[in-house]
Design a protein around this motif. Structure first.
Motif, PDB file in Angstrom:
ATOM      1  N   ARG A  43      16.237  38.804 -16.140  1.00 15.87           N
ATOM      2  CA  ARG A  43      15.681  40.109 -15.879  1.00 15.87           C
ATOM      3  C   ARG A  43      16.407  41.179 -16.688  1.00 15.87           C
ATOM      4  N   SER A  99      15.545  40.916 -20.462  1.00  9.45           N
ATOM      5  CA  SER A  99      14.203  41.392 -20.811  1.00  9.45           C
ATOM      6  C   SER A  99      14.068  42.894 -20.572  1.00  9.45           C
ATOM      7  N   SER A 100      14.811  43.444 -19.607  1.00  9.10           N
ATOM      8  CA  SER A 100      14.783  44.904 -19.424  1.00  9.10           C
ATOM      9  C   SER A 100      15.263  45.606 -20.683  1.00  9.10           C
ATOM     10  N   ILE A 127      13.017  48.112 -23.094  1.00  9.95           N
ATOM     11  CA  ILE A 127      13.415  49.476 -23.421  1.00  9.95           C
ATOM     12  C   ILE A 127      13.498  49.655 -24.943  1.00  9.95           C
ATOM     13  N   PRO A 134      10.121  42.496 -17.002  1.00 10.22           N
ATOM     14  CA  PRO A 134      11.317  41.996 -16.305  1.00 10.22           C
ATOM     15  C   PRO A 134      10.996  41.461 -14.911  1.00 10.22           C
ATOM     16  N   ASP A 135      10.065  42.109 -14.200  1.00  8.20           N
ATOM     17  CA  ASP A 135       9.647  41.599 -12.889  1.00  8.20           C
ATOM     18  C   ASP A 135       9.105  40.188 -13.018  1.00  8.20           C
ATOM     19  N   PRO A 143       5.676  46.895 -23.819  1.00  4.99           N
ATOM     20  CA  PRO A 143       6.007  47.327 -22.464  1.00  4.99           C
ATOM     21  C   PRO A 143       4.842  47.988 -21.745  1.00  4.99           C
ATOM     22  N   THR A 153       6.243  44.796 -14.092  1.00  5.02           N
ATOM     23  CA  THR A 153       6.741  44.912 -15.457  1.00  5.02           C
ATOM     24  C   THR A 153       7.120  43.528 -15.972  1.00  5.02           C
ATOM     25  N   VAL A 157      11.255  50.750 -16.071  1.00  4.37           N
ATOM     26  CA  VAL A 157      12.319  49.757 -16.223  1.00  4.37           C
ATOM     27  C   VAL A 157      13.700  50.407 -16.081  1.00  4.37           C
ATOM     28  N   GLN A 162      14.171  51.186 -12.337  1.00  2.00           N
ATOM     29  CA  GLN A 162      14.407  50.035 -11.467  1.00  2.00           C
ATOM     30  C   GLN A 162      15.723  49.327 -11.763  1.00  2.00           C
ATOM     31  N   ASP A 163      15.990  49.135 -13.071  1.00  4.24           N
ATOM     32  CA  ASP A 163      17.081  48.238 -13.421  1.00  4.24           C
ATOM     33  C   ASP A 163      18.392  48.928 -13.740  1.00  4.24           C
TER      34      ASP A 163
END
Lengths: 128, 514
Positions: B118, B121-122, B126, B105-106, B250, B103, B349, B352-353
């Motif tokens: 990260r 950007s996440s 979103i 953020p990755d 995204p 993604t 996202v 994960q985040d």
């Protein structure tokens, strides 16, 4: 996706050991080059420059005419009003001709950047 | 206009989507499969899937609608949607694939080695995802209403439920299959009716709509934004947003991970440009025919629905109903595919985040990853679904345009400079995200709230409604200037990361750990 057979049983190692080892060695060659010798740095900078030059050339070649078009239509309405049969030129250009043009530019970029990478790979392999 | 055909067609598309999604469920087993199809997707399939996901409600209904109501200048919209992929191809496609990031953020974290980048950007991913999901719901409601007379809320609900079912059931693997199929459904669903309608039009021998009149408001360039002021600025600014916004959407980067390597990522992108260009030949033809046969919209109708109304106006009766049913099916395929793709990436996202750590702590690590992904999918889709109830009367293409503008002014500088510029610093990226984000989101809020965009507001309104031309350069400039001023926060291994991004896999190795 033409996958009709049941999925194979999952295993962690998916490539022969020999292949994995070779890949590891090659990687360390490239990485070592960038770290230990000034040479790798030089090659990488050259690769980056070549790719960036290509990218900008494609963007300018495609973007230039496209940026010019609205201005041309605006400054010179007779061009926009000209027609091929019943269809105005502006429609034909913006609605149809643009697409094959952009596609051709994309194909050209793919070919050229792969050529740059091939040259880079050859260069790296010669160093080994 | 009530049509049994239309309902049958829409039901069929929904059933096929869920069906193929369920098929994918049997194939997807691990989290990696769930997100990115275990990287076993070929270039042709992947390109179809990317195109299927990309051609949204804004493309299927919105382009024809906006060309119909605002004229020639709007032909630049689909051109911009296509150019976005060219910019993506030449600037970031292969390096992003080689970064190994799932993604955005990755990527930001891998490139800048910063958790805070990260996090920011996440949040942006979103937000942009939700902004882009909104018009999908609206479009679905509109389509169902036009075909069956049902309340728009029902269409929204149908899309939400079908997308949630297929995403939560199969994840990305099934989505790849579904998306690839959706592209071809969409192409056929627009091409066949257009050819039939063109043939009918030729037999009727009707003239082109005011095309020959010298100052016709419809076909004269530079007047298309006539409803808005400063058409030239608006055209260029929109084009810029579309060109640089695409790479920041995204659902776009996630797809690139399914390519086996950087070279395949490039080849796939080139095919995508061909596929979406082919599709965009058709909506303007619908707009032109609608100008002839529907010179004035019935009161209370949105221009976005002309695609579905045209067949009925041209050939009343069974043929018209059938064609309009085919178009409705295509439109539904468009909502479903874009909404699914966005949901998968936004959910990825969120999962994960925001979720994973917390959920695992609560459950003592018992909870399977796929469960939290499903929960994240529900959140990803329910928020924009709820928002679609309150969203103002902004056209589909305009709402999508705002998502592009925000992406172009925030994530795109980080991606482009991250790929090409060694001296990008963490502080610089952070400053760029903050400044670009504040300006672009501020302009978007102002437009939605009705402070801008309507006529009579002069330059201020125009600048806010089409912000990319100034927000994007400011964001880029801020990132560069602050980076140069803070060389201390340039990640130490930046050079090494750039090797991985640009060197071909056979040299750099696919699994280089930087």
């Amino acid at each position: 996706m033409p996958e009709t057979t049941p999925p194979p049983k999952r295993v962690r190692v998916t490539s022969p050991r020999r292949d994995a080892r070779r890949r590891g060695e090659r990687r360390s060659d490239a990485v070592e080059l960038t770290e230990q010798t000034g040479l790798g740095e030089v090659y990488l900078t050259a690769l980056l420059r070549a790719q960036l030059r290509l990218a900008l050339a494609v963007l300018i070649a495609v973007g230039g005419p496209l940026v010019a078009l609205p201005a041309l239509f605006l400054l010179n309405p007779s061009v926009a009003r000209a027609a091929v049969g019943p269809v105005p030129v502006s429609w034909l250009v913006v609605g149809v001709v643009v697409y094959p043009f952009v596609y051709a530019a994309a194909r050209l970029h793919v070919r050229q950047s792969e050529r740059i990478e091939r040259d880079f790979t050859d260069l790296m392999n010669r160093q080994q | 206009m009530t049509s049994t055909w239309g309902l049958v067609a829409i039901t069929l598309v929904c059933a096929v989507t869920v069906g193929v999604g369920a098929l994918g469920l049997r194939l997807s087993r691990t989290t990696s499969d769930f997100y990115v199809a275990g990287r076993t997707v070929t270039a042709g399939w992947n390109a179809s899937a990317i195109s299927g996901e990309y051609l949204s409600a804004a493309s299927f209904l919105g382009v024809a609608g906006i060309v119909y109501s605002l004229g020639t200048d709007m032909l630049w919209l689909p051109v911009g949607y296509t150019l976005g992929y060219l910019v993506l191809l030449v600037l970031v496609a292969a390096p992003l694939r080689r970064s190994g990031a799932y993604t955005i953020p990755d990527f930001a974290e891998a490139r800048l080695q910063s958790r805070r980048i990260r996090g920011i950007s996440s949040l942006l991913v979103i937000g942009i995802g939700w902004l882009y999901l909104l018009p999908q719901f609206q479009g679905a409601g509109l389509a169902l209403q036009t075909v069956s007379g049902a309340h728009p809320a029902i269409g929204n609900l149908v899309v939400a439920v079908v997308v949630l079912a297929s995403v939560a059931a199969g994840g990305m693997r099934s989505i790849t299959l579904v998306q690839a199929m959706q592209y071809w459904i969409k192409l056929v669903a627009i091409a066949v009716p257009v050819f039939v309608l063109l043939w009918i039009w030729l037999r009727h021998g009707q003239p082109l709509p005011a095309i020959s009149s010298p100052n016709g408001p419809f076909t004269g360039p530079g007047v298309g934004y006539a409803a808005r002021e400063h058409p030239v600025y608006a055209t260029y600014s929109t084009l810029l947003a579309l060109c640089f916004g695409t790479m920041g959407l995204p659902h776009v980067l996630v797809r690139f991970y399914t390519n086996p390597d950087g070279r395949a990522a490039r080849r796939t992108t080139a095919i995508v440009i061909g596929l979406i260009g082919l599709f965009y030949l058709f909506p303007p033809i619908i707009a032109m025919l609608a100008r002839i046969y529907l010179p004035a919209l019935p009161p209370g109708t949105r221009a976005d629905s002309i695609v579905l109304m045209l067949p009925g106006a041209m050939v009343p009766g069974t043929l018209g109903d059938l064609l309009s049913a085919i178009l409705a099916a295509g439109a539904f395929a468009a909502f479903l595919s874009t909404a699914s793709g966005l949901t998968v990436s936004v959910a990825g996202v969120i999962d994960q985040d925001l979720f994973s750590g917390r959920l695992n702590r609560r459950s003592g690590g018992d909870l399977p990853r796929t469960h939290s992904f499903r929960l994240a999918s529900a959140v990803a889709i329910l928020v924009p679904y709820a928002a679609s109830w309150f969203w103002g009367n902004v056209t589909l293409a305009d709402t999508v345009g705002m998502a592009f503008a925000v992406a172009a002014s925030t994530l795109s500088p980080v991606l482009v400079l991250g790929v090409w510029w060694r001296r990008l610093s963490v502080t610089g990226a952070m400053a760029g995200l903050a400044v670009g984000g504040a300006l672009a989101i501020g302009a978007t809020v102002a437009t939605i709230a009705g402070w801008a965009g309507s006529s009579g507001r002069g330059w201020a309104g125009t600048l806010l409604a089409q912000p990319a031309a100034w927000t994007m350069p400011i964001a880029f400039a801020t990132t560069v200037i602050v980076s140069l001023a803070t060389p201390g926060s340039v990640p130490k291994n930046a050079a090494r990361i750039l090797v991985r991004l640009h060197a071909p896999e056979e040299v750099a190795g696919r699994h280089t750990d930087a």
